[in-house]
Design a protein around this motif. Structure first.
Motif, short mmCIF file in Angstrom:
data_model
loop_
_atom_site.label_atom_id
_atom_site.label_comp_id
_atom_site.label_asym_id
_atom_site.label_seq_id
_atom_site.Cartn_x
_atom_site.Cartn_y
_atom_site.Cartn_z
N ALA A 239 29.07 41.21 28.94
CA ALA A 239 28.28 40.48 29.93
C ALA A 239 29.00 39.22 30.41
N PHE A 240 29.75 38.56 29.51
CA PHE A 240 30.43 37.33 29.89
C PHE A 240 31.56 37.61 30.89
N ALA A 241 32.34 38.64 30.61
CA ALA A 241 33.41 39.01 31.55
C ALA A 241 32.82 39.43 32.90
N GLU A 242 31.69 40.13 32.85
CA GLU A 242 31.03 40.55 34.09
C GLU A 242 30.59 39.34 34.91
N MET A 243 30.00 38.37 34.24
CA MET A 243 29.53 37.18 34.97
C MET A 243 30.70 36.41 35.57
N PHE A 244 31.75 36.15 34.77
CA PHE A 244 32.89 35.40 35.29
C PHE A 244 33.58 36.15 36.43
N THR A 245 33.68 37.46 36.31
CA THR A 245 34.28 38.26 37.38
C THR A 245 33.45 38.19 38.65
N TYR A 246 32.14 38.31 38.49
CA TYR A 246 31.25 38.24 39.66
C TYR A 246 31.34 36.88 40.33
N GLN A 247 31.21 35.82 39.56
CA GLN A 247 31.22 34.47 40.14
C GLN A 247 32.52 34.19 40.86
N LYS A 248 33.65 34.60 40.25
CA LYS A 248 34.96 34.35 40.87
C LYS A 248 35.09 35.12 42.18
N LYS A 249 34.60 36.36 42.23
CA LYS A 249 34.65 37.14 43.47
C LYS A 249 33.77 36.51 44.54
N LEU A 250 32.60 35.98 44.13
CA LEU A 250 31.72 35.32 45.09
C LEU A 250 32.39 34.07 45.65
#
Length: 445
Positions: A239-250
């Motif tokens: 979940a942490f990698a998913e969140m950081f990946t999502y936020q960075k893409k946004l």
């Protein structure tokens, strides 16, 4: 500011009624407290509120307490931060407070494990309080540490999504987004570039963007900061990698870190009338329930909408949850008047009239089920969003740690490095962060 159903059943109502009736009882608790709570005495209560309206609201509740307990007088001292509080509690002596409160739920691990706040278990048992029936579980979670309950919640904060309804209508957006993929599309649709900046930004995703911090984002993913052995799981839980990946893409999709930071530097103060949501510089904002009153006081020129923040795409059944925090209240361990102090703590945290009156006065979320459902609670559809988030079974708050918020700050610092591109390897960065979190906790023990 972890879960209990918001459904009101007759069984719950009956047990809550019993718990509230029990609060009227007084008596000594088997906790080293030897004072007579029915004797004439004066308590000193330290709290952190400083705004005139908030200070007035605290005093009004204390006045009601004194009327119900004519033998107990309360000296109230406001504008006390955790540094002042910790210094006084470490020093001990008779000049310190009897009753204490803090805005920093992340410090509860320190308060409970160090004995800075007295253990409330004997007082709760003596008063026959059924806390599970009385208080939402996330609030119970952030007022105890490793089985030691050293505080009770004194109102709460629930975080959700604010949005400009007029901007939504103009863009043809029918409803607030429920998933993060929908949110990204809405944020891009609402963004209007201008030169090397923006006429309007759909959403400020950067971690310095006023409440868009790591733990607030993480509340919308199923996650665990620590494993069963108490070790950091930020590198192992996907979940942490998913969140950081999502936020960075946004960040990248909305113009990139540098462009967003330049625009962010034009924002007014977070607590002032020129907040970027008030001025229309951003069309959506992650924030707590207090923003509603502040936005209205600022005289915004659009209709305000509120909703829960979106959730991970594969967790849509949990939509409605959010991040919870709030004020905690306890007893100073050096107090020679613990039984009387408990009467004040019990009154302010569990008496429905007191909780509702305080919530109405400072526009925070009530911290008991009876107060959340009280007909005297002043609410409207926009504010009700946050009442619902507070009662959602999956709403959550970061777990307490023996070193307070240090692990959250370490993870937040990594977030700054990753979103700005200074750290390229997410997996390696999270592994290094997890190692640092574990070292810091080990050194505190």
């Amino acid at each position: 500011m972890p879960g209990i159903s918001a459904k009101a059943t007759l069984a719950v109502a009956a047990s809550v009624s019993f718990a509230l009736l029990a609060t009227a009882c007084t008596g000594q608790a088997d906790s080293g407290a030897s004072d007579d709570p029915n004797a004439e005495t004066t308590l000193t209560f330290w709290h952190g509120w400083s705004a005139p309206a908030e200070v007035k609201a605290v005093q009004a509740n204390v006045d009601r307490f004194e009327k119900a307990h004519p033998n107990i007088k309360v000296k109230v001292v406001g504008n006390i931060n955790d540094d002042k509080l910790n210094q006084a509690l470490r020093a001990g002596g008779s000049n310190g407070p009897d009753v204490v409160s803090s805005f920093t739920t992340s410090n509860i691990g320190k308060f409970c494990s160090s004995g800075a706040f007295a253990d409330l278990k004997p007082f709760i048992e003596k008063s026959k309080l059924d806390l599970d029936a009385l208080i939402p579980k996330p609030m119970l979670d952030y007022t105890q540490f490793e089985g030691v309950r050293c505080a009770l919640p004194l109102l709460g904060d629930a975080y959700g999504l604010y949005y400009d309804k007029d901007a939504f209508a103009a863009a043809g957006i029918k409803a607030p987004p429920k998933t993060w993929s929908e949110f990204a599309e809405v944020a891009k649709k609402l963004t209007e570039p201008k030169g090397d900046g923006y006429e309007r930004l759909g959403f400020m995703p950067n971690y310095h963007g006023y409440e868009t911090v790591v733990d607030h984002y993480m509340s919308q993913w199923d996650h665990a900061y620590f494993d069963q052995d108490g070790k950091s799981s930020v590198a192992e839980d996907p979940a942490f990698a998913e969140m950081f990946t999502y936020q960075k893409k946004l960040v990248d999709d909305l113009g990139g870190f540098a462009r967003l930071e330049k625009y962010r530097n034009t924002f007014g103060d977070e607590w002032g009338a020129k907040h970027p949501f008030h001025t229309g510089q951003v069309a959506m904002q992650l924030d707590g329930e207090w923003r509603l009153g502040m936005a209205k006081d600022a005289g915004v020129g659009f209709e305000i909408g509120t909703a829960p923040m979106p959730v991970a795409d594969d967790e849509v059944d949990e939509y409605g949850k959010g991040f919870l925090s709030g004020t905690v209240m306890g007893i100073a361990p050096q107090s020679a008047k613990k039984n009387a102090a408990w009467e004040l703590v019990k009154y302010m945290t569990t008496d429905t009239e007191a909780v509702v009156a305080f919530a109405n006065a400072i526009r925070n979320v009530p911290s008991t089920f009876p107060a959340l459902k009280s007909p005297d609670l002043e609410t409207d559809p926009a504010f009700k969003t946050f009442l619902d988030i507070a009662q959602h079974p999956e709403s959550n708050s970061p777990p307490a740690s023996v070193n307070g918020s240090t692990y959250q700050l370490t993870l937040q610092d990594f977030g700054y490095q990753y979103e700005s591109g200074k750290v390229k390897d997410l997996k390696a960065g999270l592994e290094k962060t997890a190692e640092q979190i574990d070292r810091d906790i080990e050194q505190t023990k």
